[in-house]
Design a protein around this motif. Structure first.
Motif, PDB file in Angstrom:
ATOM      1  N   TYR A 275       0.833  -1.213   0.000  1.00 46.51           N
ATOM      2  CA  TYR A 275       0.000   0.000   0.000  1.00 46.51           C
ATOM      3  C   TYR A 275       0.864   1.259   0.000  1.00 46.51           C
ATOM      4  CZ  TYR A 275      -3.379   3.468   1.625  1.00 46.51           C
ATOM      5  OH  TYR A 275      -4.155   4.600   1.748  1.00 46.51           O
ATOM      6  N   ASN A 276       1.905   1.264   0.828  1.00 40.82           N
ATOM      7  CA  ASN A 276       2.783   2.436   0.893  1.00 40.82           C
ATOM      8  C   ASN A 276       3.488   2.681  -0.441  1.00 40.82           C
ATOM      9  OD1 ASN A 276       2.067   2.781   3.555  1.00 40.82           O
ATOM     10  ND2 ASN A 276       3.868   1.707   4.365  1.00 40.82           N
ATOM     11  N   ARG A 277       3.942   1.585  -1.079  1.00 39.90           N
ATOM     12  CA  ARG A 277       4.612   1.742  -2.375  1.00 39.90           C
ATOM     13  C   ARG A 277       3.642   2.254  -3.437  1.00 39.90           C
ATOM     14  NH1 ARG A 277       8.203  -3.870  -2.681  1.00 39.90           N
ATOM     15  NH2 ARG A 277       9.833  -3.211  -1.204  1.00 39.90           N
ATOM     16  N   GLY A 278       2.430   1.704  -3.443  1.00 38.13           N
ATOM     17  CA  GLY A 278       1.442   2.167  -4.406  1.00 38.13           C
ATOM     18  C   GLY A 278       1.053   3.610  -4.188  1.00 38.13           C
ATOM     19  N   ARG A 279       0.907   3.996  -2.928  1.00 32.38           N
ATOM     20  CA  ARG A 279       0.551   5.385  -2.612  1.00 32.38           C
ATOM     21  C   ARG A 279       1.679   6.337  -3.013  1.00 32.38           C
ATOM     22  NH1 ARG A 279       0.701   8.787   1.983  1.00 32.38           N
ATOM     23  NH2 ARG A 279      -1.130  10.142   2.138  1.00 32.38           N
ATOM     24  N   GLN A 280       2.917   5.911  -2.722  1.00 28.10           N
ATOM     25  CA  GLN A 280       4.065   6.747  -3.092  1.00 28.10           C
ATOM     26  C   GLN A 280       4.166   6.888  -4.615  1.00 28.10           C
ATOM     27  OE1 GLN A 280       7.771   5.211  -1.668  1.00 28.10           O
ATOM     28  NE2 GLN A 280       8.928   7.064  -2.148  1.00 28.10           N
ATOM     29  N   ALA A 281       3.918   5.783  -5.341  1.00 26.69           N
ATOM     30  CA  ALA A 281       3.975   5.845  -6.802  1.00 26.69           C
ATOM     31  C   ALA A 281       2.882   6.746  -7.355  1.00 26.69           C
ATOM     32  CB  ALA A 281       3.843   4.441  -7.371  1.00 26.69           C
ATOM     33  N   ALA A 282       1.676   6.666  -6.764  1.00 23.70           N
ATOM     34  CA  ALA A 282       0.581   7.510  -7.240  1.00 23.70           C
ATOM     35  C   ALA A 282       0.872   8.981  -7.002  1.00 23.70           C
ATOM     36  CB  ALA A 282      -0.716   7.098  -6.543  1.00 23.70           C
ATOM     37  N   ILE A 283       1.413   9.318  -5.826  1.00 24.80           N
ATOM     38  CA  ILE A 283       1.744  10.718  -5.514  1.00 24.80           C
ATOM     39  C   ILE A 283       2.853  11.213  -6.436  1.00 24.80           C
ATOM     40  CG2 ILE A 283       2.720  12.224  -3.749  1.00 24.80           C
ATOM     41  CD1 ILE A 283       1.296  10.492  -1.656  1.00 24.80           C
ATOM     42  N   THR A 284       3.837  10.346  -6.672  1.00 29.19           N
ATOM     43  CA  THR A 284       4.933  10.740  -7.570  1.00 29.19           C
ATOM     44  C   THR A 284       4.416  11.028  -8.979  1.00 29.19           C
ATOM     45  OG1 THR A 284       6.470   9.369  -6.286  1.00 29.19           O
ATOM     46  CG2 THR A 284       7.160  10.041  -8.501  1.00 29.19           C
ATOM     47  N   ASN A 285       3.512  10.182  -9.469  1.00 32.34           N
ATOM     48  CA  ASN A 285       2.938  10.403 -10.792  1.00 32.34           C
ATOM     49  C   ASN A 285       2.150  11.707 -10.854  1.00 32.34           C
ATOM     50  OD1 ASN A 285       4.002   8.022 -11.810  1.00 32.34           O
ATOM     51  ND2 ASN A 285       2.174   6.818 -11.300  1.00 32.34           N
ATOM     52  N   GLU A 286       1.411  12.002  -9.785  1.00 25.26           N
ATOM     53  CA  GLU A 286       0.663  13.256  -9.754  1.00 25.26           C
ATOM     54  C   GLU A 286       1.611  14.453  -9.786  1.00 25.26           C
ATOM     55  OE1 GLU A 286      -2.540  13.881  -9.762  1.00 25.26           O
ATOM     56  OE2 GLU A 286      -3.356  11.859  -9.611  1.00 25.26           O
ATOM     57  N   LEU A 287       2.686  14.373  -9.004  1.00 21.28           N
ATOM     58  CA  LEU A 287       3.639  15.479  -8.975  1.00 21.28           C
ATOM     59  C   LEU A 287       4.327  15.651 -10.322  1.00 21.28           C
ATOM     60  CD1 LEU A 287       5.276  14.949  -5.441  1.00 21.28           C
ATOM     61  CD2 LEU A 287       3.704  16.764  -6.126  1.00 21.28           C
ATOM     62  N   VAL A 288       4.685  14.532 -10.943  1.00 24.69           N
ATOM     63  CA  VAL A 288       5.332  14.620 -12.257  1.00 24.69           C
ATOM     64  C   VAL A 288       4.406  15.276 -13.258  1.00 24.69           C
ATOM     65  CG1 VAL A 288       6.149  13.241 -14.206  1.00 24.69           C
ATOM     66  CG2 VAL A 288       6.909  12.703 -11.884  1.00 24.69           C
ATOM     67  N   ASP A 289       3.116  14.908 -13.245  1.00 19.44           N
ATOM     68  CA  ASP A 289       2.176  15.502 -14.192  1.00 19.44           C
ATOM     69  C   ASP A 289       1.978  17.002 -13.919  1.00 19.44           C
ATOM     70  OD1 ASP A 289       1.826  13.115 -15.498  1.00 19.44           O
ATOM     71  OD2 ASP A 289       0.102  12.519 -14.277  1.00 19.44           O
ATOM     72  N   ILE A 290       1.904  17.349 -12.642  1.00 18.03           N
ATOM     73  CA  ILE A 290       1.726  18.757 -12.302  1.00 18.03           C
ATOM     74  C   ILE A 290       2.924  19.587 -12.703  1.00 18.03           C
ATOM     75  CG2 ILE A 290       1.449  20.366 -10.394  1.00 18.03           C
ATOM     76  CD1 ILE A 290      -0.253  18.213  -8.990  1.00 18.03           C
ATOM     77  N   ILE A 291       4.122  19.036 -12.407  1.00 23.14           N
ATOM     78  CA  ILE A 291       5.334  19.783 -12.750  1.00 23.14           C
ATOM     79  C   ILE A 291       5.500  19.882 -14.254  1.00 23.14           C
ATOM     80  CG2 ILE A 291       7.857  19.691 -12.613  1.00 23.14           C
ATOM     81  CD1 ILE A 291       7.505  18.383  -9.848  1.00 23.14           C
ATOM     82  N   THR A 292       5.166  18.815 -14.955  1.00 24.63           N
ATOM     83  CA  THR A 292       5.262  18.827 -16.423  1.00 24.63           C
ATOM     84  C   THR A 292       4.302  19.856 -17.006  1.00 24.63           C
ATOM     85  OG1 THR A 292       5.848  16.473 -16.414  1.00 24.63           O
ATOM     86  CG2 THR A 292       5.128  17.433 -18.501  1.00 24.63           C
ATOM     87  N   GLY A 293       3.080  19.876 -16.453  1.00 21.58           N
ATOM     88  CA  GLY A 293       2.119  20.847 -16.941  1.00 21.58           C
ATOM     89  C   GLY A 293       2.527  22.262 -16.637  1.00 21.58           C
ATOM     90  N   ALA A 294       3.060  22.478 -15.427  1.00 16.94           N
ATOM     91  CA  ALA A 294       3.500  23.829 -15.084  1.00 16.94           C
ATOM     92  C   ALA A 294       4.662  24.280 -15.935  1.00 16.94           C
ATOM     93  CB  ALA A 294       3.880  23.865 -13.606  1.00 16.94           C
ATOM     94  N   SER A 295       5.590  23.318 -16.223  1.00 15.93           N
ATOM     95  CA  SER A 295       6.745  23.673 -17.068  1.00 15.93           C
ATOM     96  C   SER A 295       6.276  24.013 -18.482  1.00 15.93           C
ATOM     97  CB  SER A 295       7.736  22.530 -17.092  1.00 15.93           C
ATOM     98  OG  SER A 295       8.202  22.221 -15.805  1.00 15.93           O
ATOM     99  N   ALA A 296       5.284  23.282 -18.980  1.00 16.25           N
ATOM    100  CA  ALA A 296       4.784  23.551 -20.307  1.00 16.25           C
ATOM    101  C   ALA A 296       4.119  24.914 -20.415  1.00 16.25           C
ATOM    102  CB  ALA A 296       3.807  22.458 -20.723  1.00 16.25           C
ATOM    103  N   LEU A 297       3.450  25.290 -19.329  1.00 17.09           N
ATOM    104  CA  LEU A 297       2.820  26.604 -19.338  1.00 17.09           C
ATOM    105  C   LEU A 297       3.863  27.718 -19.285  1.00 17.09           C
ATOM    106  CD1 LEU A 297      -0.195  25.993 -16.927  1.00 17.09           C
ATOM    107  CD2 LEU A 297      -0.271  26.354 -19.389  1.00 17.09           C
TER     108      LEU A 297
END
Length: 297
Positions: A275-297
């Motif tokens: 559960y901890n690994r899955g939660r960490q992976a999900a949070i990491t994916n969210e952060l990557v998408d947010i940072i990617t979107g912010a960088s694109a903007l």
């Protein structure tokens, strides 16, 4: 244009944290792992409670067993001085178990021992050797291999610590059943220690067998004396084996619940890590998408 594509990519992400991506198969989501963790934790609480209850009952059962063994010792001394020729004698097998489960291999142990005893005495399960069973669990197991041999069964005995009245009632029903026998072979679990037990047998001679033994022929006695002695000896033996089997059952249940609690603890650790690994992976994916979107903007 680029901002519109980035926002569309972010909106396409799973709405629930840790949910499986679209198109994925056989992937446990965080929600499923969380529900499974909750279920295993509840099971662990139940098994720990049952272990504590079995530990308390085991202490009482051991005290009753020590007192009940004296009845078996008295019987053994009587039959040691009155040996009977066993060849050609008709046997009645009495298998002692219980109605409850969740106690390891208690029931299968006596069932296997009963089948071995039937075979060892040149009495295959297809023969007319009578079998009586105390306990629904052993009855269900023996019914598959020796169902035609079972002539009587008893239940609701041993729900609490067995008493001599229970044993006397069983002995009275056996005698009044009309089943012909010369020797009663009781198959039960012998208490070895708090961690182990083994299936064994005890022989009890009938009235006719006692009369034919050299030790009794040497004295003149009334018929009622031998009859009463045979009935009392049977009740004694049943009581001694009942209390010992009850102690084995409580010991096996405590060990089974202890093992189940340990297995539940191990499973909780593995699920928690997953559960901890899955939660960490999900949070990491969210952060990557947010940072990617912010960088694109």
């Amino acid at each position: 244009m680029l901002a519109r594509r980035t926002l569309g990519r972010i909106a396409a992400q799973p709405p629930v944290l840790g949910a499986a991506p679209s198109g994925s198969r056989n992937m446990a989501t965080l929600r499923e792992i969380e529900l499974r963790l909750k279920s295993v934790r509840n099971i662990e609480k139940i098994t720990k409670s049952m272990k504590m209850i079995a530990s308390t009952k085991l202490a009482k059962a051991q005290r009753a067993m020590q007192a009940g063994k004296q009845y078996g010792i008295a019987n053994s001394e009587v039959f040691e001085h009155s040996p009977v020729e066993e060849s050609g004698k008709r046997r009645l097998f009495l298998v002692i178990s219980s109605d409850k489960g969740l106690c390891g291999g208690i029931h299968s142990s006596v069932s296997k021992a009963a089948r071995r005893a039937l075979a060892d005495k040149d009495a295959p399960v297809e023969s007319d050797t009578p079998v009586m069973v105390i306990g629904d669990k052993a009855k269900a197991q023996l019914a598959r291999a020796a169902g035609k041999n079972i002539v009587m069964s008893f239940n609701q005995i041993g729900r609490d610590i067995p008493t001599f009245a229970d044993a006397a009632g069983v002995a009275d029903l056996i005698i009044k059943s009309g089943v012909k026998y010369d020797i009663v072979t009781i198959v039960y679990n012998q208490f070895v220690s708090a961690l182990s037990y083994e299936a064994t047998t005890m022989q009890v001679e009938s009235e006719s067998a006692l009369k034919e033994s050299p030790g009794f022929k040497a004295y003149e006695m009334e018929d009622d004396v031998t009859k009463d002695l045979a009935e009392f000896s049977l009740a004694n033996a049943i009581y001694a084996t009942l209390v010992e089997s009850h102690a084995c059952e409580q010991s096996a249940r405590r060990n089974a619940m202890d093992n189940a609690s340990k297995n539940a603890t191990d499973m909780i650790s593995k699920l928690q890590m997953q559960y901890n690994r899955g939660r960490q992976a999900a949070i990491t994916n969210e952060l990557v998408d947010i940072i990617t979107g912010a960088s694109a903007l």
